[in-house]
Design a protein around this motif. Structure first.
Motif, PDB file in Angstrom:
ATOM      1  N   SER A 112      41.540  89.832  33.609  1.00 29.50           N
ATOM      2  CA  SER A 112      41.435  88.875  34.709  1.00 29.50           C
ATOM      3  C   SER A 112      41.646  89.551  36.060  1.00 29.50           C
ATOM      4  CB  SER A 112      42.465  87.752  34.517  1.00 29.50           C
ATOM      5  OG  SER A 112      42.213  87.031  33.333  1.00 29.50           O
ATOM      6  N   SER A 113      41.309  90.817  36.151  1.00 30.44           N
ATOM      7  CA  SER A 113      41.472  91.554  37.397  1.00 30.44           C
ATOM      8  C   SER A 113      40.227  91.414  38.267  1.00 30.44           C
ATOM      9  CB  SER A 113      41.715  93.037  37.103  1.00 30.44           C
ATOM     10  OG  SER A 113      40.524  93.636  36.621  1.00 30.44           O
ATOM     11  N   PRO A 114      40.341  91.713  39.550  1.00 25.47           N
ATOM     12  CA  PRO A 114      39.152  91.672  40.422  1.00 25.47           C
ATOM     13  C   PRO A 114      38.064  92.617  39.938  1.00 25.47           C
ATOM     14  CG  PRO A 114      41.164  91.757  41.724  1.00 25.47           C
ATOM     15  CD  PRO A 114      41.573  91.994  40.303  1.00 25.47           C
ATOM     16  N   ASN A 127      37.642  84.392  31.343  1.00 24.67           N
ATOM     17  CA  ASN A 127      38.889  84.851  31.946  1.00 24.67           C
ATOM     18  C   ASN A 127      39.274  84.154  33.247  1.00 24.67           C
ATOM     19  OD1 ASN A 127      39.492  87.001  30.013  1.00 24.67           O
ATOM     20  ND2 ASN A 127      37.704  88.054  30.851  1.00 24.67           N
ATOM     21  N   PHE A 128      38.331  83.408  33.825  1.00 21.38           N
ATOM     22  CA  PHE A 128      38.591  82.779  35.121  1.00 21.38           C
ATOM     23  C   PHE A 128      38.163  81.310  35.128  1.00 21.38           C
ATOM     24  CE2 PHE A 128      37.823  87.275  35.988  1.00 21.38           C
ATOM     25  CZ  PHE A 128      38.876  87.603  36.820  1.00 21.38           C
ATOM     26  N   THR A 129      38.866  80.530  35.937  1.00 16.94           N
ATOM     27  CA  THR A 129      38.431  79.179  36.260  1.00 16.94           C
ATOM     28  C   THR A 129      37.701  79.269  37.597  1.00 16.94           C
ATOM     29  OG1 THR A 129      40.308  78.155  35.130  1.00 16.94           O
ATOM     30  CG2 THR A 129      39.157  76.824  36.780  1.00 16.94           C
ATOM     31  N   LEU A 130      36.444  78.827  37.633  1.00 21.80           N
ATOM     32  CA  LEU A 130      35.622  78.957  38.822  1.00 21.80           C
ATOM     33  C   LEU A 130      35.655  77.674  39.653  1.00 21.80           C
ATOM     34  CD1 LEU A 130      32.465  80.677  37.248  1.00 21.80           C
ATOM     35  CD2 LEU A 130      34.599  81.711  38.039  1.00 21.80           C
ATOM     36  N   LYS A 131      35.800  77.841  40.946  1.00 22.36           N
ATOM     37  CA  LYS A 131      35.834  76.695  41.848  1.00 22.36           C
ATOM     38  C   LYS A 131      35.034  77.037  43.109  1.00 22.36           C
ATOM     39  CE  LYS A 131      38.995  73.840  44.621  1.00 22.36           C
ATOM     40  NZ  LYS A 131      40.410  73.647  45.031  1.00 22.36           N
ATOM     41  N   GLU A 132      34.119  76.168  43.458  1.00 19.42           N
ATOM     42  CA  GLU A 132      33.304  76.404  44.640  1.00 19.42           C
ATOM     43  C   GLU A 132      34.152  76.303  45.896  1.00 19.42           C
ATOM     44  OE1 GLU A 132      30.759  73.282  43.648  1.00 19.42           O
ATOM     45  OE2 GLU A 132      29.567  74.446  42.252  1.00 19.42           O
ATOM     46  N   LYS A 149      48.229  84.439  32.349  1.00 18.35           N
ATOM     47  CA  LYS A 149      49.442  84.453  33.167  1.00 18.35           C
ATOM     48  C   LYS A 149      49.935  85.887  33.360  1.00 18.35           C
ATOM     49  CE  LYS A 149      49.461  79.999  33.408  1.00 18.35           C
ATOM     50  NZ  LYS A 149      49.072  79.330  34.685  1.00 18.35           N
ATOM     51  N   ASP A 150      49.404  86.797  32.540  1.00 20.96           N
ATOM     52  CA  ASP A 150      49.820  88.194  32.609  1.00 20.96           C
ATOM     53  C   ASP A 150      48.927  88.960  33.582  1.00 20.96           C
ATOM     54  OD1 ASP A 150      51.127  90.550  32.092  1.00 20.96           O
ATOM     55  OD2 ASP A 150      49.921  91.025  30.301  1.00 20.96           O
ATOM     56  N   THR A 151      48.958  88.556  34.836  1.00 18.99           N
ATOM     57  CA  THR A 151      48.168  89.207  35.870  1.00 18.99           C
ATOM     58  C   THR A 151      48.917  89.131  37.188  1.00 18.99           C
ATOM     59  OG1 THR A 151      46.072  89.155  37.107  1.00 18.99           O
ATOM     60  CG2 THR A 151      46.920  87.051  36.303  1.00 18.99           C
ATOM     61  N   ASP A 172      47.772  88.038  45.655  1.00 15.58           N
ATOM     62  CA  ASP A 172      48.607  88.303  44.490  1.00 15.58           C
ATOM     63  C   ASP A 172      49.735  87.288  44.379  1.00 15.58           C
ATOM     64  OD1 ASP A 172      50.723  89.066  46.183  1.00 15.58           O
ATOM     65  OD2 ASP A 172      50.311  91.201  45.969  1.00 15.58           O
ATOM     66  N   THR A 173      50.538  87.446  43.328  1.00 20.57           N
ATOM     67  CA  THR A 173      51.588  86.464  43.040  1.00 20.57           C
ATOM     68  C   THR A 173      52.740  86.535  44.029  1.00 20.57           C
ATOM     69  OG1 THR A 173      52.527  88.051  41.457  1.00 20.57           O
ATOM     70  CG2 THR A 173      51.063  86.348  40.577  1.00 20.57           C
TER      71      THR A 173
END
Length: 209
Positions: A112-114, A127-132, A149-151, A172-173
């Motif tokens: 789930s990295s860039p 791996n991602f939830t996409l949102k416009e 959650k491990d990102t 980032d977190t």
């Protein structure tokens, strides 16, 4: 009057929705049709002060090449030289000033990295939830939230304009924000496997993780 206001609001919503949908379409087109690429980047670290103003706290730049899936070379040239390179199996980080090489198995490191968005396979929705997102300065943005959650990344945004990759915003977190701006991108150039194989410099310390 009320009718005209509602009509105007609906019209603007439909217009924005159409533009935003285009951002998603451009991302899907990018990951499915751009099998390799090369270009330049500028990376900026930004911080928002207590007064709400955004300030740039650091800038670096360099070049990149990639070939899907999992092969890339991300080369920082300014202000310090550093290389992140992967041949599809091993990820190498080379710090020229320290003459130090760090190696680790690529495996699911992209996850789930860039980097997964730019260099991985085309199964982003795994791996991602996409949102416009919004449209800023003619650039259509799409937000990607890691499902894992491990990102270290909380949210990633990627922007396109006219089918071309323009930039990314990484949060980032810890609340830190990194902005990437791309230029001089060449789509699907011919790249050899040797361009992704790292040769350890003479005398370099090698650390394996």
């Amino acid at each position: 009057m009320r009718y005209k206001l509602v009509a105007a609001l609906l019209g603007s919503m439909l217009l924005v929705a159409g533009v935003q949908a285009a951002a998603l379409d451009q991302l899907k087109t990018f990951v499915t049709t751009v099998k390799s690429a090369k270009g330049e980047f500028v990376q900026r670290q930004v911080k928002t002060g207590q007064d709400g103003a955004t300030r740039v706290t650091g800038t670096s730049s360099g070049t990149f090449i990639f070939a899907r899936p999992g092969k890339f070379s991300w080369h920082y040239t300014k202000p310090y030289e550093q290389l992140l390179q992967a041949d599809g199996q091993t990820l190498v980080v080379y710090d020229k000033d320290l003459n130090q090489v760090t190696e680790r198995k690529l495996d699911n490191a992209l996850g789930s990295s860039p980097a997964a968005i730019l260099f991985g396979s085309n199964d982003l929705e795994k791996n991602f939830t996409l949102k416009e997102g919004a449209v800023k300065d003619g650039i259509e943005w799409l937000e990607l939230t890691p499902k894992s959650k491990d990102t270290q990344f909380e949210r990633i945004a990627i922007g396109f304009k006219g089918g071309g990759l323009e930039g990314m915003e990484l949060r980032d977190t810890f609340g830190n924000v990194t902005l990437l701006t791309f230029s001089a991108i060449q789509k699907n150039p011919s790249l050899s496997a040797n361009q992704f194989r790292f040769q350890v410099p003479k005398g370099a310390d090698v650390l394996k993780q």
